[in-house]
Design a protein around this motif. Sequence first.
Motif, PDB file in Angstrom:
ATOM      1  N   HIS A 253       0.807  -1.229   0.000  1.00 38.59           N
ATOM      2  CA  HIS A 253       0.000   0.000   0.000  1.00 38.59           C
ATOM      3  C   HIS A 253       0.840   1.279   0.000  1.00 38.59           C
ATOM      4  O   HIS A 253       0.286   2.367   0.095  1.00 38.59           O
ATOM      5  N   GLN A 254       2.153   1.155  -0.039  1.00 34.82           N
ATOM      6  CA  GLN A 254       3.078   2.284  -0.035  1.00 34.82           C
ATOM      7  C   GLN A 254       2.866   3.185   1.182  1.00 34.82           C
ATOM      8  O   GLN A 254       2.997   4.400   1.110  1.00 34.82           O
ATOM      9  N   MET A 255       2.513   2.577   2.307  1.00 38.76           N
ATOM     10  CA  MET A 255       2.395   3.309   3.564  1.00 38.76           C
ATOM     11  C   MET A 255       2.547   2.337   4.724  1.00 38.76           C
ATOM     12  O   MET A 255       2.388   1.134   4.554  1.00 38.76           O
TER      13      MET A 255
ATOM     14  N   LEU B  51      21.033   8.991  -1.652  1.00 40.47           N
ATOM     15  CA  LEU B  51      19.751   9.545  -2.107  1.00 40.47           C
ATOM     16  C   LEU B  51      18.714   8.445  -2.308  1.00 40.47           C
ATOM     17  O   LEU B  51      17.523   8.640  -2.024  1.00 40.47           O
ATOM     18  N   GLY B  52      19.171   7.281  -2.760  1.00 38.65           N
ATOM     19  CA  GLY B  52      18.264   6.150  -2.957  1.00 38.65           C
ATOM     20  C   GLY B  52      17.694   5.611  -1.653  1.00 38.65           C
ATOM     21  O   GLY B  52      16.665   4.940  -1.653  1.00 38.65           O
ATOM     22  N   ILE B  53      18.358   5.907  -0.545  1.00 44.62           N
ATOM     23  CA  ILE B  53      17.846   5.531   0.773  1.00 44.62           C
ATOM     24  C   ILE B  53      16.972   6.646   1.330  1.00 44.62           C
ATOM     25  O   ILE B  53      15.865   6.420   1.814  1.00 44.62           O
ATOM     26  N   VAL B  54      17.461   7.879   1.257  1.00 42.11           N
ATOM     27  CA  VAL B  54      16.788   9.024   1.890  1.00 42.11           C
ATOM     28  C   VAL B  54      15.475   9.389   1.188  1.00 42.11           C
ATOM     29  O   VAL B  54      14.466   9.644   1.854  1.00 42.11           O
ATOM     30  N   VAL B  55      15.477   9.429  -0.136  1.00 40.92           N
ATOM     31  CA  VAL B  55      14.286   9.884  -0.866  1.00 40.92           C
ATOM     32  C   VAL B  55      13.063   9.013  -0.557  1.00 40.92           C
ATOM     33  O   VAL B  55      12.006   9.547  -0.181  1.00 40.92           O
ATOM     34  N   PRO B  56      13.117   7.680  -0.674  1.00 37.24           N
ATOM     35  CA  PRO B  56      11.909   6.897  -0.378  1.00 37.24           C
ATOM     36  C   PRO B  56      11.483   6.987   1.083  1.00 37.24           C
ATOM     37  O   PRO B  56      10.289   6.999   1.380  1.00 37.24           O
ATOM     38  N   VAL B  57      12.460   7.042   2.002  1.00 35.90           N
ATOM     39  CA  VAL B  57      12.099   7.169   3.421  1.00 35.90           C
ATOM     40  C   VAL B  57      11.387   8.493   3.658  1.00 35.90           C
ATOM     41  O   VAL B  57      10.363   8.555   4.346  1.00 35.90           O
ATOM     42  N   ALA B  58      11.904   9.571   3.052  1.00 38.51           N
ATOM     43  CA  ALA B  58      11.253  10.876   3.189  1.00 38.51           C
ATOM     44  C   ALA B  58       9.852  10.850   2.588  1.00 38.51           C
ATOM     45  O   ALA B  58       8.906  11.401   3.170  1.00 38.51           O
TER      46      ALA B  58
END
Length: 142
Positions: free
Chosen positions: A59-61, A131-138
Amino acid sequence: MKGTTLRSLRQWHHYIGVFLAPAILFFAFSGLIQVLGWQDQRNPPPAGWVSAIAGIHKHQMLPKPRPAEPARKPAGARPAGDDDHDHGGLSPLKIFALLVAIGLFTTTLIGLTIALGTRNLRRPALIALGLGIVVPVALLIV
């Protein structure tokens, strides 16, 4: 194609691959959990981290806490959200899906090892990886 075009494509492939590697690792691992059906266990219920990973994958959440279920249910009653899919046996397609998840996870780790082992591209690769770690977490938190 000219050599400079191929070189440019290789560099783009390199950086995009490193940027996407954390997501690929996450979805390969969470897909493995989905195939095994760990998130659907009812007795005992799945661990919190399994539910969290399944919620993000499906569910992307992050999942919302469930209300406590009543102690007894009528015979034949099924919990809300249950489906008719059998999560128990290992069908040939399930075995293939597990092998795909393991292969994707493994080849992504190998690709990261190669990408980070290339001296002249290491610094930009580390930036892309970060960035590949930070962007999705953000994006998950927002």
